[in-house]
Design a protein around this motif. Structure first.
Motif, PDB file in Angstrom:
ATOM      1  N   PHE A 114       0.806  -1.222   0.000  1.00 33.29           N
ATOM      2  CA  PHE A 114       0.000   0.000   0.000  1.00 33.29           C
ATOM      3  C   PHE A 114       0.841   1.275   0.000  1.00 33.29           C
ATOM      4  O   PHE A 114       0.441   2.297   0.533  1.00 33.29           O
ATOM      5  CB  PHE A 114      -0.955   0.037   1.203  1.00 33.29           C
ATOM      6  CG  PHE A 114      -1.964  -1.069   1.187  1.00 33.29           C
ATOM      7  CD1 PHE A 114      -3.112  -0.962   0.423  1.00 33.29           C
ATOM      8  CD2 PHE A 114      -1.729  -2.232   1.890  1.00 33.29           C
ATOM      9  CE1 PHE A 114      -4.031  -2.001   0.397  1.00 33.29           C
ATOM     10  CE2 PHE A 114      -2.656  -3.263   1.856  1.00 33.29           C
ATOM     11  CZ  PHE A 114      -3.811  -3.160   1.109  1.00 33.29           C
ATOM     12  N   TRP A 142      -7.325   4.044   0.911  1.00 38.49           N
ATOM     13  CA  TRP A 142      -7.187   3.230   2.118  1.00 38.49           C
ATOM     14  C   TRP A 142      -6.780   4.134   3.279  1.00 38.49           C
ATOM     15  O   TRP A 142      -6.015   5.069   3.116  1.00 38.49           O
ATOM     16  CB  TRP A 142      -6.124   2.132   1.932  1.00 38.49           C
ATOM     17  CG  TRP A 142      -6.494   1.109   0.894  1.00 38.49           C
ATOM     18  CD1 TRP A 142      -6.423   1.251  -0.444  1.00 38.49           C
ATOM     19  CD2 TRP A 142      -6.981  -0.197   1.149  1.00 38.49           C
ATOM     20  NE1 TRP A 142      -6.844   0.118  -1.093  1.00 38.49           N
ATOM     21  CE2 TRP A 142      -7.198  -0.809  -0.109  1.00 38.49           C
ATOM     22  CE3 TRP A 142      -7.266  -0.936   2.297  1.00 38.49           C
ATOM     23  CZ2 TRP A 142      -7.673  -2.095  -0.242  1.00 38.49           C
ATOM     24  CZ3 TRP A 142      -7.741  -2.233   2.155  1.00 38.49           C
ATOM     25  CH2 TRP A 142      -7.945  -2.800   0.901  1.00 38.49           C
ATOM     26  N   ALA A 158      -4.649  -1.565   7.441  1.00 37.81           N
ATOM     27  CA  ALA A 158      -5.175  -0.745   6.336  1.00 37.81           C
ATOM     28  C   ALA A 158      -6.593  -1.181   6.035  1.00 37.81           C
ATOM     29  O   ALA A 158      -6.851  -2.363   5.845  1.00 37.81           O
ATOM     30  CB  ALA A 158      -4.286  -0.883   5.097  1.00 37.81           C
ATOM     31  N   GLN A 159      -7.487  -0.211   5.999  1.00 38.23           N
ATOM     32  CA  GLN A 159      -8.892  -0.504   5.719  1.00 38.23           C
ATOM     33  C   GLN A 159      -9.360   0.368   4.557  1.00 38.23           C
ATOM     34  O   GLN A 159      -9.053   1.567   4.484  1.00 38.23           O
ATOM     35  CB  GLN A 159      -9.763  -0.248   6.941  1.00 38.23           C
ATOM     36  CG  GLN A 159     -11.232  -0.617   6.707  1.00 38.23           C
ATOM     37  CD  GLN A 159     -12.031  -0.584   8.005  1.00 38.23           C
ATOM     38  OE1 GLN A 159     -11.467  -0.476   9.078  1.00 38.23           O
ATOM     39  NE2 GLN A 159     -13.332  -0.702   7.884  1.00 38.23           N
ATOM     40  N   SER A 160     -10.113  -0.212   3.651  1.00 35.83           N
ATOM     41  CA  SER A 160     -10.601   0.518   2.490  1.00 35.83           C
ATOM     42  C   SER A 160     -11.643   1.563   2.912  1.00 35.83           C
ATOM     43  O   SER A 160     -12.468   1.322   3.792  1.00 35.83           O
ATOM     44  CB  SER A 160     -11.228  -0.448   1.485  1.00 35.83           C
ATOM     45  OG  SER A 160     -11.810   0.261   0.410  1.00 35.83           O
TER      46      SER A 160
END
Length: 477
Positions: A114, A142, A158-160
Motif C-alpha cells: 500500500f 485506504w 489498512a482498511q478501504s
C-alpha cells in the motif's frame, strides 16, 4: 472607474431598480436562505466526515494495539497468517521490521504494501508512537494506521474507505437535495411574505395613483401604526398642505378678479365718456382734465394692485439680496417717500438696529405701514413712529381698528366696512406680514398711543453693527 465599469455599474443599477420590490424581497430571501443552507450543509458534511475518519482511526488503532501486544507477532508474520484468521477480515495487516536496511515490509494477505514508507518506518523505530493517513493503492483509497510493536517493529492495519466514501457521497447528495428544496421553499415563502407584507404599500400606491388621476386631494385612510401607516400619515400631511396652497391660489385668483373688476369697469366707463365727448365735442376742459385725472388714478391703483399681487404670489423674492441692513435708515427712507404724498406730520424716535435681510422688502413693508397710517389719519394729523430693540411701532390718530376686524387685518384682500370707500387693495398689510415672517419676525395690530390704529413690526437683529468677520460669514453663506 473606467467607462466600461461605469456602464456596467449603471446597467446593473438600472436593472436592480427596474425590478419590483416584491421580486427583490423574494430574491434576497432566496439568496440569504441558500447561503445559510450552504454554510450549514458544508459544516455538517465536514463535521460528519471528520468524525467518521476519526472514529475509523480509533477503531484501527485499538485493533492494531491489541494485535501488537501478542507475543506471537513474529510467528504470525513469518507464517503469513491472513487477517481473517486474526478476526480482522475487513482490514489488511502489514508487518514492518526496521532493523534491516532497507526496512522489511511484509503483508499477511498479499504482497501489496500500500505504498507504505517513511511515516510508518518512523513509528517502527519508535520516533512516533503511531500514525494515521490516507493512501491510494489499487485504485482505491485506504486508511492506514501504524502502531509500534516492539523494538524496530510496527504493525500496520489498512482498511478501504470505499464504504465510507459511499456513505459520505450519499450524505452530500441528501444535503444537496435538501438545500435545493430549502431554497425553493425559501423563495416561495419570500414571495408570499413580500406579497402579503407589501399589500398595504400596494393599497397606498393605488390611492396615490387615484389622487394623481382624479386630482381630488382627499386624505388616504390609515390602518395600523407601522412604517406604511407613518408614510400614509406623512402623505396626508402633504395633501393637506397642497390643498391649502391650492385653496390660497384659487382664493387669490378669485379675490384678484373681484378687486380688478371695479377699477377696470370705472376705467372703461371713463374712457367711453372721453370717446363720446370727443365725438360730440361737448366736454369742457375742466371736465376732461377731471376725467383724465380719474383715469390716471385708476391706472395707478391697478398698477399698485398688480404689484402687490406679484409680491404675494411668490414665496420668496426672485433675486433676494441678503445683507446687513440698518433699519433706521430704511424707516427714514420710507418716511421721506410717504411724506411727499400725504399731508401729515411724523413724530419719530428711533434707536439703531441692524437686521440681516432684504433691504427692499423691509422698505416696502415699512412703507405699507406708513401708507396705512397716513390713509387713516386726519389731514394735518400726526403719525407716531418708534423703533426700539428691533420693534417698529407705527400709530395713527384715526378711528382705530374695530374688534371684529382686528383678527383679519393681515388677511389678503380683507377690507373693513369703513375702508371700502377708500383707495387700496387690501394687500398692503398682507405683504407686511409676509416680509416679517420671511425675516424671522412677527407683526401685530392693536390700539396705538394716539388712540388710533397701532402696528408693531418686530424682526431679530442687533443694536451693534456687524463686524468685518460677520460680513464675511454672511457673504459666504
Amino acid at each position: 472607474m473606467s467607462n466600461g465599469d461605469k456602464t456596467t455599474g449603471s446597467a446593473w443599477t438600472g436593472l436592480h431598480y427596474r425590478r419590483s420590490l416584491a421580486s427583490r424581497v423574494t430574491l434576497l430571501t432566496t439568496v440569504a436562505v441558500g447561503f445559510a443552507v450552504s454554510v450549514v450543509a458544508f459544516a455538517a458534511y465536514a463535521t460528519v466526515r471528520t468524525q467518521t475518519i476519526n472514529s475509523l482511526d480509533e477503531s484501527l488503532r485499538s485493533r492494531a494495539n491489541q494485535a501488537a501486544s501478542r507475543d506471537t507477532l513474529d510467528v504470525l508474520a513469518e507464517q503469513r497468517i491472513p487477517s481473517w484468521a486474526l478476526g480482522a477480515a475487513d482490514v489488511k495487516i502489514i508487518f514492518i521490521n526496521a532493523s534491516t536496511n532497507p526496512a522489511f515490509l511484509q503483508s499477511a494477505d498479499t504482497s501489496d504494501t500500500f505504498g507504505l514508507g517513511r511515516t510508518e518506518i518512523r513509528v517502527a523505530r519508535g520516533l512516533e508512537e503511531d500514525s494515521a493517513r490516507t493512501v491510494y493503492a489499487a485504485g482505491e483509497r485506504w486508511r492506514v494506521v501504524a502502531v509500534n510493536a516492539g523494538e524496530d517493529q510496527a504493525l500496520v492495519l489498512a482498511q478501504s474507505l470505499e464504504s465510507t466514501d459511499r456513505m459520505l457521497d450519499r450524505l452530500g447528495l441528501v444535503m444537496l437535495l435538501f438545500g435545493i428544496a430549502g431554497m425553493i421553499i425559501a423563495g416561495l415563502a419570500g414571495w408570499a411574505v413580500a406579497r402579503n407584507g407589501l399589500r398595504p404599500v400596494r393599497r397606498l400606491t393605488a390611492s396615490v395613483e387615484a389622487i394623481a388621476r382624479t386630482q381630488r386631494l382627499e386624505p388616504i385612510p390609515i390602518e395600523g401604526s407601522d412604517e406604511v401607516a407613518r408614510l400614509a400619515s406623512a402623505f396626508n400631511e402633504m395633501l393637506r398642505a397642497l390643498a391649502a396652497s391650492q385653496h390660497r391660489q384659487r382664493q387669490l385668483v378669485a379675490d384678484a378678479g373681484h378687486e380688478l373688476r371695479t377699477p377696470l369697469t370705472s376705467l372703461r366707463t371713463n374712457l367711453d365718456l372721453l370717446v363720446q365727448a370727443d365725438a360730440q365735442a361737448g366736454l369742457s376742459a375742466e371736465s376732461r382734465a377731471e376725467l383724465l385725472d380719474d383715469v390716471r388714478g385708476q391706472i395707478n391703483e391697478m398698477t399698485t394692485l398688480i404689484g402687490d399681487l406679484v409680491e404675494l404670489a411668490r414665496e420668496e423674492p426672485v433675486t433676494p439680496t441678503v445683507e446687513p441692513v440698518e433699519l433706521t435708515a430704511v424707516v427714514q427712507q420710507a418716511i421721506t417717500r410717504v411724506r411727499r404724498r400725504a399731508d401729515i406730520e411724523f413724530n419719530v424716535r428711533m434707536a439703531p438696529w441692524w437686521v440681516t435681510g432684504d433691504a427692499d422688502a423691509l422698505e416696502r413693508a415699512v412703507t405699507n405701514l406708513l401708507d396705512n397710517a397716513a390713509k387713516w389719519s386726519p389731514a394735518g394729523g400726526t403719525v407716531t413712529v418708534t423703533l426700539h430693540e428691533g420693534t417698529l411701532m407705527v400709530g395713527d390718530e384715526g378711528p382705530g381698528i374695530a374688534l371684529q376686524d382686528l383678527p383679519h387685518v393681515f388677511e389678503r384682500f380683507y377690507r373693513s366696512t369703513e375702508s371700502r370707500s377708500m383707495p387700496g387693495s387690501g394687500l398692503g398689510l398682507s405683504i407686511v406680514r409676509s416680509v416679517a415672517e420671511r425675516h424671522g419676525g412677527i407683526v401685530r395690530a392693536g390700539t396705538g398711543p394716539g388712540g388710533g390704529a397701532g402696528f408693531w413690526f418686530s424682526v431679530p437683529g442687533s443694536s451693534v453693527p456687524p463686524t468685518d468677520n460677520d460680513r464675511e460669514v454672511l457673504v459666504g453663506s
